[in-house]
Design an enzyme around this catalytic site. Structure first.
Site, PDB file in Angstrom:
ATOM      1  N   HIS A  43      33.588  28.776  29.027  1.00 33.34           N
ATOM      2  CA  HIS A  43      32.263  28.398  28.551  1.00 33.34           C
ATOM      3  C   HIS A  43      32.222  28.479  27.036  1.00 33.34           C
ATOM      4  CE1 HIS A  43      27.907  28.025  28.297  1.00 33.34           C
ATOM      5  NE2 HIS A  43      27.946  29.014  27.422  1.00 33.34           N
ATOM      6  N   ARG A  85      10.806  31.818  26.202  1.00 32.68           N
ATOM      7  CA  ARG A  85      11.330  32.462  24.986  1.00 32.68           C
ATOM      8  C   ARG A  85      11.281  31.506  23.805  1.00 32.68           C
ATOM      9  NH1 ARG A  85      16.922  33.453  26.861  1.00 32.68           N
ATOM     10  NH2 ARG A  85      17.337  34.047  24.706  1.00 32.68           N
ATOM     11  N   SER A 116      21.248  35.322  29.952  1.00 36.24           N
ATOM     12  CA  SER A 116      20.963  33.911  30.221  1.00 36.24           C
ATOM     13  C   SER A 116      22.265  33.134  30.415  1.00 36.24           C
ATOM     14  CB  SER A 116      20.146  33.337  29.054  1.00 36.24           C
ATOM     15  OG  SER A 116      20.112  31.930  29.079  1.00 36.24           O
ATOM     16  N   LYS A 137      24.286  31.901  34.345  1.00 35.46           N
ATOM     17  CA  LYS A 137      24.656  30.530  34.707  1.00 35.46           C
ATOM     18  C   LYS A 137      26.132  30.438  35.078  1.00 35.46           C
ATOM     19  CE  LYS A 137      22.278  29.333  31.002  1.00 35.46           C
ATOM     20  NZ  LYS A 137      21.327  28.870  30.015  1.00 35.46           N
TER      21      LYS A 137
HETATM   22  N1  URA Z   1      21.973  29.502  25.451  1.00 37.87           N
HETATM   23  C1  URA Z   1      21.531  29.897  26.664  1.00 37.87           C
HETATM   24  O1  URA Z   1      21.954  29.353  27.676  1.00 37.87           O
HETATM   25  N2  URA Z   1      20.642  30.884  26.728  1.00 37.87           N
HETATM   26  C2  URA Z   1      20.153  31.499  25.652  1.00 37.87           C
HETATM   27  O2  URA Z   1      19.348  32.400  25.779  1.00 37.87           O
HETATM   28  C3  URA Z   1      20.603  31.076  24.395  1.00 37.87           C
HETATM   29  C4  URA Z   1      21.529  30.084  24.321  1.00 37.87           C
END
Ligand code: URA
Ligand code: CA
Length: 432
Positions: A82, A168, A183, A187
């Site tokens: 990633h 946010r 965050s 994912k």
């Molecule tokens: N990218 C993300 O996926 N989440 C965040 O909080 C900041 C950048």
């Protein structure tokens, strides 16, 4: 349990329990907790931070808010890479076949891009016929048989993150290490791989502008991954200038092919090896990072990585002859040079600004709904630290419109020429 008490607890510097964190994320996902309470909590976290345990719990609560991908039908250790996002970042296109050539399963779920250029799927679609509309069963079968496949994103992954990230964004709480780390990691974990390699970018073109912030984020994500049972490593890499020379979809496919042939830009190759060796090591295919790197160099030298790329293209309906004949990729109608106004040494190529110039040409999407032109983009002819003479071309614009005054202006604004400058260090740090 009442949300107001949990907000107060965090506001006063307390540590939330696993049950409390689950209550918050479940309630927020189901709209039982309103945005105003979730924003107050996000702000409390922004100021009070979270412990390592809270961060891991928050990540898993977000993972469990939606579907998760089950890759257990795929044999071997699945390692995902990633990147926190950069300009002209062609690493995925190189790494996927490179690592698969070492029999490491690459089960990639990818998306379309927003911003400077397309995402991995957009780039691959520059190859005639290539498509990602394959079923889950075919995807698993392709990875088991050929070690590589790419599928479009599907399913309702991490809905809590979608809500929280949007909240946010409008409450000035994006820039919080525990919130960013959970965050991103949620994912990656929901996407099902066993191990994760992170490319945390730093510099003008990156989300984290300073090396210190990037380092802190990388450590936070590596700890979360390891604490929830996914082996995780990270590379902190420079994104003050774009990676490689190409910015644009078809142009980046060509750059990836060159790199798989061993003739790519040095910085792109260096980063692919830095990330690739962690992937190979985490997949248990090498006893050390050094051995892993040697194996990667060998599949480039032998042509095995390039063959794997052809096999991958063929499997997904694409025309593999582009590998030997890159001129078959979409070509823009106009090639326009941008000459240096003065001589000297290139001191700065501001990544995000030059990326915006590529987007204006149509290489990237300004909004989710915009179209994209796979042929257009920019080829840098100079990188930071390169000497340049007045009149020499800094950049070649590949455009499908004749008038590119706006783009030229933006390019001049983003490139600085000075008397002295040195090439920046590419790999700032590795976190293992
Ligand atoms: N990218 C993300 O996926 N989440 C965040 O909080 C900041 C950048
Ligand atoms: Ca590039």
């Amino acid at each position: 349990m009442r949300m107001v008490d949990l907000i107060a607890k965090k506001r006063d510097g307390g540590e939330l329990t696993t049950e409390e964190i689950n209550f918050i994320i479940e309630g927020y996902t189901k709209d039982e907790i309103p945005d105003y309470q979730a924003s107050a909590l996000a702000m409390a976290i922004y100021f009070r931070d979270m412990t390592e345990r809270e961060r891991a719990d928050l990540t898993m609560a977000i993972v469990n808010s939606g579907d998760t991908i089950d890759l257990s039908a795929i044999e071997g250790v699945k390692v995902d890479k990633h990147s926190t996002g950069g300009v002209g970042d062609t690493t995925t296109l190189v790494l996927a076949p490179l690592v698969a050539a070492l029999d490491i399963p690459v089960a990639k779920m990818s998306g379309r891009g927003l911003g400077h250029t397309g995402g991995t799927i957009d780039k691959l679609e520059a190859i005639a016929g290539f498509h990602v509309e394959i079923g889950k069963e075919e995807f698993v079968e392709l990875v088991n048989r050929h070690k590589i496949a790419v599928i479009g994103q599907s399913g309702n992954l991490t809905p809590a993150d979608k809500k929280l990230y949007a909240l946010r964004d409008v409450t000035a709480t994006v820039n919080s290490i525990p919130l960013i780390a959970s965050s991103i990691m949620s994912k990656k974990i929901a996407a099902g791989s066993d191990a994760i390699v992170l490319d945390v970018k730093t510099g003008a073109g990156a989300f984290m502008k300073t090396a210190e912030d990037a380092k802190e984020l990388a450590h936070a994500m590596v700890r979360i991954g390891n604490n929830v049972g996914r082996k995780t490593m990270a590379v902190i890499s420079d994104m003050s200038q774009p990676l490689g020379y190409a910015i644009g979809n078809a142009l980046e496919v060509k750059e990836a092919i060159d790199t798989l042939k061993g003739n790519g830009p040095k910085d792109l190759e260096e980063l692919c090896l830095a990330l690739g060796r962690q992937m190979v090591f985490l997949a248990n295919k090498a006893a050390s990072l050094e051995e892993a790197e040697e194996k990667l160099r060998e599949v480039i030298r032998s042509g095995k990585a390039l063959e794997k790329f052809k096999e991958f293209i063929t499997n997904q309906g694409g025309d593999p002859s582009v590998v030997d004949h890159p001129e078959k990729l979409p070509q823009a109608a106009y090639q326009i040079e941008v000459p240096a106004k003065t001589g000297g040494v290139v001191a700065e190529i501001v990544a995000d600004e030059i990326g915006t110039a590529a987007m204006w040409l149509g290489a990237g999407r300004a909004t989710k709904e915009s179209g994209i032109d796979l042929a257009v983009g920019l080829m840098l002819n100079k990188k930071v630290g390169d000497p340049v003479k007045a009149g020499e071309s800094l950049v070649t614009i590949h455009a499908n419109r004749e008038d590119v005054k706006d783009v030229v202006e933006n390019i001049y604004a983003s490139i600085r020429i000075a008397d002295h400058a040195e090439a920046p260090v590419l790999v700032h740090d590795i976190v293992t």
